[in-house]
Design a protein around this motif. Structure first.
Motif, PDB file in Angstrom:
ATOM      1  N   PHE C  20      29.462  11.055 -58.416  1.00 23.84           N
ATOM      2  CA  PHE C  20      29.511  10.059 -59.457  1.00 23.84           C
ATOM      3  C   PHE C  20      30.838   9.167 -59.532  1.00 23.84           C
ATOM      4  CE2 PHE C  20      27.266   7.621 -61.921  1.00 23.84           C
ATOM      5  CZ  PHE C  20      27.499   7.618 -63.498  1.00 23.84           C
ATOM      6  N   GLY C  21      31.851   9.870 -59.368  1.00 24.85           N
ATOM      7  CA  GLY C  21      33.257   9.156 -59.326  1.00 24.85           C
ATOM      8  C   GLY C  21      33.614   8.496 -58.185  1.00 24.85           C
ATOM      9  N   LEU C  22      33.016   8.907 -57.064  1.00 19.34           N
ATOM     10  CA  LEU C  22      33.137   8.231 -55.768  1.00 19.34           C
ATOM     11  C   LEU C  22      32.310   7.064 -55.796  1.00 19.34           C
ATOM     12  CD1 LEU C  22      33.354  11.015 -53.134  1.00 19.34           C
ATOM     13  CD2 LEU C  22      35.127   9.385 -53.677  1.00 19.34           C
ATOM     14  N   TYR C  23      31.056   7.065 -56.518  1.00 16.29           N
ATOM     15  CA  TYR C  23      30.068   6.010 -56.560  1.00 16.29           C
ATOM     16  C   TYR C  23      30.555   5.004 -57.402  1.00 16.29           C
ATOM     17  CZ  TYR C  23      26.218   3.430 -58.919  1.00 16.29           C
ATOM     18  OH  TYR C  23      25.479   2.515 -59.357  1.00 16.29           O
ATOM     19  N   ARG C  24      31.327   5.260 -58.726  1.00 15.65           N
ATOM     20  CA  ARG C  24      31.842   4.246 -59.417  1.00 15.65           C
ATOM     21  C   ARG C  24      33.083   3.527 -58.414  1.00 15.65           C
ATOM     22  NH1 ARG C  24      32.329   6.939 -65.093  1.00 15.65           N
ATOM     23  NH2 ARG C  24      33.195   5.065 -65.915  1.00 15.65           N
ATOM     24  N   ASN C  25      33.874   4.374 -57.478  1.00 16.39           N
ATOM     25  CA  ASN C  25      34.875   3.746 -56.733  1.00 16.39           C
ATOM     26  C   ASN C  25      34.474   2.922 -55.737  1.00 16.39           C
ATOM     27  OD1 ASN C  25      37.155   4.526 -57.936  1.00 16.39           O
ATOM     28  ND2 ASN C  25      37.396   6.481 -56.847  1.00 16.39           N
ATOM     29  N   ILE C  26      33.272   3.104 -55.063  1.00 20.86           N
ATOM     30  CA  ILE C  26      32.800   2.422 -53.908  1.00 20.86           C
ATOM     31  C   ILE C  26      32.187   1.199 -54.546  1.00 20.86           C
ATOM     32  CG2 ILE C  26      30.919   2.423 -52.438  1.00 20.86           C
ATOM     33  CD1 ILE C  26      31.255   5.496 -51.904  1.00 20.86           C
ATOM     34  N   THR C  27      31.515   1.287 -55.674  1.00 22.78           N
ATOM     35  CA  THR C  27      31.080   0.016 -56.316  1.00 22.78           C
ATOM     36  C   THR C  27      31.974  -0.696 -56.581  1.00 22.78           C
ATOM     37  OG1 THR C  27      29.315   1.561 -57.306  1.00 22.78           O
ATOM     38  CG2 THR C  27      29.433  -0.617 -58.056  1.00 22.78           C
ATOM     39  N   ALA C  28      32.999  -0.258 -57.236  1.00 19.55           N
ATOM     40  CA  ALA C  28      34.192  -1.146 -57.715  1.00 19.55           C
ATOM     41  C   ALA C  28      34.824  -1.792 -56.413  1.00 19.55           C
ATOM     42  CB  ALA C  28      35.266  -0.564 -58.517  1.00 19.55           C
ATOM     43  N   ARG C  29      34.843  -1.153 -55.359  1.00 13.93           N
ATOM     44  CA  ARG C  29      35.583  -1.683 -54.127  1.00 13.93           C
ATOM     45  C   ARG C  29      34.735  -2.919 -53.654  1.00 13.93           C
ATOM     46  NH1 ARG C  29      39.569  -3.011 -51.650  1.00 13.93           N
ATOM     47  NH2 ARG C  29      39.943  -2.147 -49.578  1.00 13.93           N
ATOM     48  N   ILE C  30      33.338  -2.813 -53.820  1.00 15.93           N
ATOM     49  CA  ILE C  30      32.484  -3.499 -52.862  1.00 15.93           C
ATOM     50  C   ILE C  30      32.580  -4.795 -54.222  1.00 15.93           C
ATOM     51  CG2 ILE C  30      30.327  -4.160 -52.625  1.00 15.93           C
ATOM     52  CD1 ILE C  30      29.849  -1.682 -51.702  1.00 15.93           C
ATOM     53  N   VAL C 265      23.146  -3.853 -53.808  1.00 13.10           N
ATOM     54  CA  VAL C 265      23.160  -5.504 -53.332  1.00 13.10           C
ATOM     55  C   VAL C 265      21.806  -5.913 -53.835  1.00 13.10           C
ATOM     56  CG1 VAL C 265      24.675  -5.504 -51.690  1.00 13.10           C
ATOM     57  CG2 VAL C 265      22.459  -4.689 -51.147  1.00 13.10           C
ATOM     58  N   TYR C 266      21.136  -5.120 -54.760  1.00 20.34           N
ATOM     59  CA  TYR C 266      19.782  -5.443 -55.044  1.00 20.34           C
ATOM     60  C   TYR C 266      19.610  -5.539 -56.451  1.00 20.34           C
ATOM     61  CZ  TYR C 266      17.652  -5.630 -50.291  1.00 20.34           C
ATOM     62  OH  TYR C 266      17.326  -5.803 -49.310  1.00 20.34           O
ATOM     63  N   GLY C 267      18.776  -6.586 -57.049  1.00 11.18           N
ATOM     64  CA  GLY C 267      18.568  -6.647 -58.545  1.00 11.18           C
ATOM     65  C   GLY C 267      17.496  -5.601 -58.905  1.00 11.18           C
ATOM     66  N   ARG C 268      16.675  -5.698 -59.842  1.00 12.40           N
ATOM     67  CA  ARG C 268      15.769  -4.972 -60.614  1.00 12.40           C
ATOM     68  C   ARG C 268      14.380  -5.509 -60.348  1.00 12.40           C
ATOM     69  NH1 ARG C 268      18.238  -4.664 -65.671  1.00 12.40           N
ATOM     70  NH2 ARG C 268      19.729  -3.388 -64.881  1.00 12.40           N
ATOM     71  N   TYR C 269      13.420  -4.564 -60.338  1.00 10.66           N
ATOM     72  CA  TYR C 269      12.003  -4.900 -60.144  1.00 10.66           C
ATOM     73  C   TYR C 269      11.684  -5.009 -61.704  1.00 10.66           C
ATOM     74  CZ  TYR C 269      10.506  -5.371 -55.274  1.00 10.66           C
ATOM     75  OH  TYR C 269      10.341  -5.811 -53.959  1.00 10.66           O
ATOM     76  N   LYS C 270      10.748  -5.379 -61.637  1.00  7.50           N
ATOM     77  CA  LYS C 270       9.818  -5.384 -63.007  1.00  7.50           C
ATOM     78  C   LYS C 270       8.838  -4.134 -62.944  1.00  7.50           C
ATOM     79  CE  LYS C 270       7.927  -9.747 -63.981  1.00  7.50           C
ATOM     80  NZ  LYS C 270       7.554 -11.008 -64.170  1.00  7.50           N
ATOM     81  N   VAL C 271       8.245  -3.658 -63.754  1.00  7.65           N
ATOM     82  CA  VAL C 271       7.562  -2.628 -63.585  1.00  7.65           C
ATOM     83  C   VAL C 271       6.353  -2.431 -62.571  1.00  7.65           C
ATOM     84  CG1 VAL C 271       6.138  -0.632 -64.772  1.00  7.65           C
ATOM     85  CG2 VAL C 271       8.518  -1.545 -65.850  1.00  7.65           C
TER      86      VAL C 271
END
Lengths: 202, 370, 297
Positions: C20-30, C265-271
């Motif tokens: 999870f920490g790596l996920y936050r790091n990668i997201t912040a880098r992008i 890189v993607y938004g969110r669908y509606k249900v």
């Protein structure tokens, strides 16, 4: 017929303020028919805003309807005056839907009544129990002073004017003293080493 | 009302990640379908119109820019032009070019901020981070020019307050080159994004027949195919001498408005490049007016209109022969969009579309209730 | 055995939070901003465990995180982690793929039961969206799993791993099933475009709105435990299991990174758009893979 001649027929004067802006003043009983003729005959189909000005000295509100043409290249200000005490205007929300919110705001801020308006409720102020606030006889300074008790000063508070006066006088005295000392020192120097005449040109 | 029988009531706001600013929309929901929407403002009422009535022109000029938080410059421009109309002041050509440049720069900055808000409303967290960073470069240029990043207090009746710093136009030109490359990246990531298209096409369609009559302005009008802009129809400052297009789309939904805004960014860059070329070297920056309490406004009134990044913004200003302003009334583009348009558009739409529609109409609560 | 279970939970906790920490790091880098440290999730979790829940809704409300944590821990101990060793073999031989599929939906159902008693309409809306989304997410995944069971002739995961050691990795032999399962996995991990229940711009963070303190910490922890369990399940089903800690970390990290790269890189669908999409293309891919398994072996 063009705008100026049609208005002359109704004995109204069209004032041109600049390239895009016209103004015409009308009495309250001719207001609605004039606005409708502006829409139907001269293509001023958009109501941009309804403005109100409080002329307290004359006891009047001066209301201005600003209409804009469909081609968006001219604006006309249709101005009328109504009494302050019994301020009431015909509602325009059946002709223009945006007039509903503009009239609601004017009712809250100035106290103008619009008979037939569906939602004359508060717009931005909740539980307001004073006179309509944008009237000129509502004094905001007095209102704020009456609503908010000011805290007392700190016990070591100083009076600003006194302190600044003392500071200025101290600065002046220090400057005077420095000048006197410099003058005394220069006199001392001259006494010790008399100035030597420098021969200019040979 | 019978169709409100089994609904639940929730308040979308005033403290919600999905609204643009500080207002609340009271929604009556049946499942996730909205049956009725009512807008409530009042959280940002600062009383500008009453504040201005006790102030002279110089004192009022410092607070006018705070009326609309994301876009202070059209307010300053309107105020300056209204006072110039009343008092009969003329401004020099260099001052006109500088004021046009400032207006276009803030239009770019505001469109980047809009892009962040629109992408954030559909859950794409990447675009707000990028676009707020790119807007920051423009705010740095503003700080160099005017001293303030967001509230500039720069356009004064009679001209502008100080001259361009050295090398400013070169820095602006480099920034525009950078922006042109970035718009391509945003196009690939956001405007061509499959999810954005799926969510935005066909949502929030505005009826074309009632746009002109109901005074819907800005991109809402242009996305319905109506090619009107205050800069072309009632030109002010230098706009009649500059060369630019008005982009339009035909569908009138959220996606069309987004495309119009993207094209307006490109046109703004084009205008700024022309200004950089044509900026005169010499010229008076500010026409001197009398000091403070001696500058009296005549007993007259006027009405001015400026094209902000969200639509046509108008000021009504009246003087009464004294040094104080008798009346200044602000009519921003969001008043009609929030009350007349939004309450109608949200009926029979879904809860997930509220944030997206509000961002797309460009609703800014500070200017609804000043 | 109890010692091994506790060891496994601790391993999952540590590895899950580091991921999870790596996920936050990668997201912040992008996204081009400053990053938190890799251990930030540990700090957050420890801080939350030491706080009190600020409002109380009765005992039923607290069952939600507890049921989700139960589902997470059970899934974790029933998935065989190391393929060649006897680590927890007595437990994992009791479970098979069908049990695991049931346990994977235990979480949302338990949460739905509990959040409704809280009274916050946002929570109720969030869980209803989550359950609706589950209809779409389950379909491609279950078809892929059925295809794997038919191909391996057994529903025991250890057997599937052993078949892969002989016949080749399932990702190469059954690529269509892998694609169908991975699209579902994006939703099971809570990544865009299927991260619908807790949408902050729409329902004010949904089911998590009323939790704070220890129960929020429990929700976060079970999320990472569950994530680790699901990663190991995918590695066992498609990548041939792992026989050492290094291979385990390598393979799970590869799957994890490919999922989050889609989500950023993607938004969110509606249900209803999400269910619509999931019932069409991914289901079609999975059905084609299933048909290939049935008719061509």
């Amino acid at each position: 017929m063009d705008l100026a001649s049609k208005l002359e027929k109704l004995s109204l004067e069209l004032v041109q303020k600049n390239d895009y802006l016209y103004k015409v003043s009308v009495k309250i009983d001719q207001l609605e028919s004039l606005l409708l003729s502006f829409i139907n005959e001269f293509n001023y189909i958009t109501l941009d805003s309804i403005n109100c000005r409080d002329d307290l000295e004359d006891g009047l509100f001066t209301i201005t309807y600003c209409l804009q043409t469909e081609a968006r290249d001219h604006i006309v200000m249709v101005q009328t005056s109504i009494e302050r005490e019994t301020a009431s205007l015909p509602t325009m929300h059946t002709i223009w839907p945006q007039a509903e919110i503009m009239e609601r705001e004017m009712h809250e801020m100035f106290g103008v009544d619009f008979p037939g308006h569906p939602t004359l409720i508060d717009f931005a102020l909740e539980y307001w129990d004073n006179i309509p606030p944008l009237r000129r006889d509502f004094d905001t300074l007095e209102y704020v002073n009456s609503m908010n008790p000011f805290r007392g000063q700190r016990t070591d508070a100083l009076d600003t004017k006194e302190e600044m006066k003392k500071k200025r006088e101290a600065k002046k005295a220090a400057k005077l003293k420095a000048e006197q000392e410099a003058a005394a020192k220069a006199a001392q120097e001259e006494q010790n080493n008399p100035k030597q005449e420098v021969s200019g040109d040979e | 009302m019978n169709d409100l029988k089994n609904t639940i009531k929730i308040f979308h706001g005033p403290q919600h990640p999905g609204i643009t600013g500080n207002m609340s929309v009271e929604l009556d929901l049946l499942g996730e379908t909205i049956k009725r929407a009512r807008v409530h403002v009042g959280y940002l009422h600062r009383g500008f119109e009453k504040l201005v009535e006790r102030r002279t022109v110089v004192q009022a000029f410092t607070i006018v820019c705070r009326i609309c938080v994301p876009e202070p410059d059209p307010n300053e421009e309107n105020f300056a032009r209204a006072v110039e109309n009343l008092a009969g002041l003329e401004i020099s050509e260099k001052a006109k070019y500088i004021r046009t440049m400032v207006l276009e720069m803030q239009r770019l900055a505001n469109l980047f901020l809009w892009m962040g808000g629109q992408a954030g409303s559909i859950g794409l967290g990447l675009i707000p981070q990028w676009s707020v960073c790119d807007r920051d470069y423009m705010l740095d240029l503003f700080e160099e020019l005017t001293g303030g990043r967001v509230y500039h207090m720069y356009a004064f009746p009679g001209g502008v307050r100080r001259d361009l710093p050295d090398g400013f136009l070169d820095k602006l030109s480099d920034l525009l080159d950078y922006y042109e490359k970035r718009i391509i990246v945003y196009n690939n990531t956001f405007f061509d994004n499959v999810i954005f298209k799926k969510r935005a096409i066909g949502v929030g369609i505005v009826n074309r027949d009632e746009v002109l009559k109901n005074a819907y302005v800005g991109q809402t009008m242009r996305a319905c195919g109506i090619k009107k802009d205050v800069r072309k129809d009632m030109p002010y400052l230098m706009y009649d001498k500059l060369d630019f297009d008005i982009p339009i789309q035909q569908d009138g939904d959220v996606y069309a408005r987004a495309l119009v805004r993207r094209d307006e960014m490109i046109q703004s860059i084009r205008i700024l490049r022309q200004i950089i070329e044509q900026m005169p070297e010499e010229g008076d920056i500010l026409q001197k007016i009398q000091k403070h309490r001696k500058f009296k406004l005549p007993a007259d009134d006027t009405y001015v209109q400026t094209e902000s990044a969200r639509g046509a913004m108008s000021y009504y200003m009246a003087g009464d022969g004294s040094e104080k302003i008798r009346r200044m009334q602000v009519r921003g583009p969001s008043l009609v969009h929030a009350y007349t348009l939004l309450e109608k558009l949200l009926v029979d739409s879904e809860l997930a579309d509220v944030a997206m529609t509000m961002n797309s109409l460009g609703i800014c609560p500070p200017e609804i209730e000043r | 055995m109890v010692f091994q279970i506790i060891l496994l939970i601790m391993l999952a906790y540590v590895v899950g939070f580091i991921y999870f920490g790596l996920y936050r790091n990668i997201t912040a880098r992008i996204q081009g901003r400053y990053r938190p440290t890799v251990y930030q999730s540990f700090y957050d979790s420890i801080k939350l465990f030491s706080k009190k829940q600020s409002v109380s809704y009765g005992w039923m409300f607290y069952l939600g995180p507890i049921i989700m944590a139960t589902g997470a821990v059970l899934t974790l101990i029933l998935v065989p982690v190391f393929s060649d060793s006897d680590f927890l073999r007595s437990v994992t031989s009791q479970g098979n793929l069908f049990v695991l599929l049931y346990l994977m939906v235990l979480g949302p159902l338990g949460n739905a039961l509990a959040v409704g008693t809280g009274g916050n309409p946002f929570g109720v809306m969030g869980v209803v969206r989550g359950l609706t989304r589950l209809i779409g997410l389950e379909l491609p995944f279950y078809i892929a799993v059925v295809g794997l069971i038919i191909a391996a002739n057994s529903s025991d995961i250890v057997h599937i791993i052993d078949m892969q050691k002989i016949g080749g990795l399932n990702i190469i032999n059954h690529p269509l099933l892998f694609i169908g399962a991975m699209i579902s996995m994006v939703g099971f991990f809570g990544e865009s475009p299927f991260d619908i229940p807790g949408a902050p711009q729409e329902v004010y963070s949904g089911p998590r709105t009323e939790f704070s303190g220890k129960f929020l910490a429990l929700l976060m922890s079970q999320g990472s435990l569950f994530a680790f369990a699901k990663l190991v399940l995918i590695v066992d089903l498609f990548l041939g299991g792992a026989d050492s800690l290094e291979m385990l970390v390598l393979k799970t990290f590869a799957i994890f990174v490919s999922i989050i790269f889609i989500g950023i890189v993607y938004g969110r669908y509606k249900v209803e758009q999400a269910v619509d999409f999931l019932m069409k293309l991914p289901t079609l891919i999975a059905v084609l893979g299933l048909a290939r398994v049935v008719w061509f072996g």
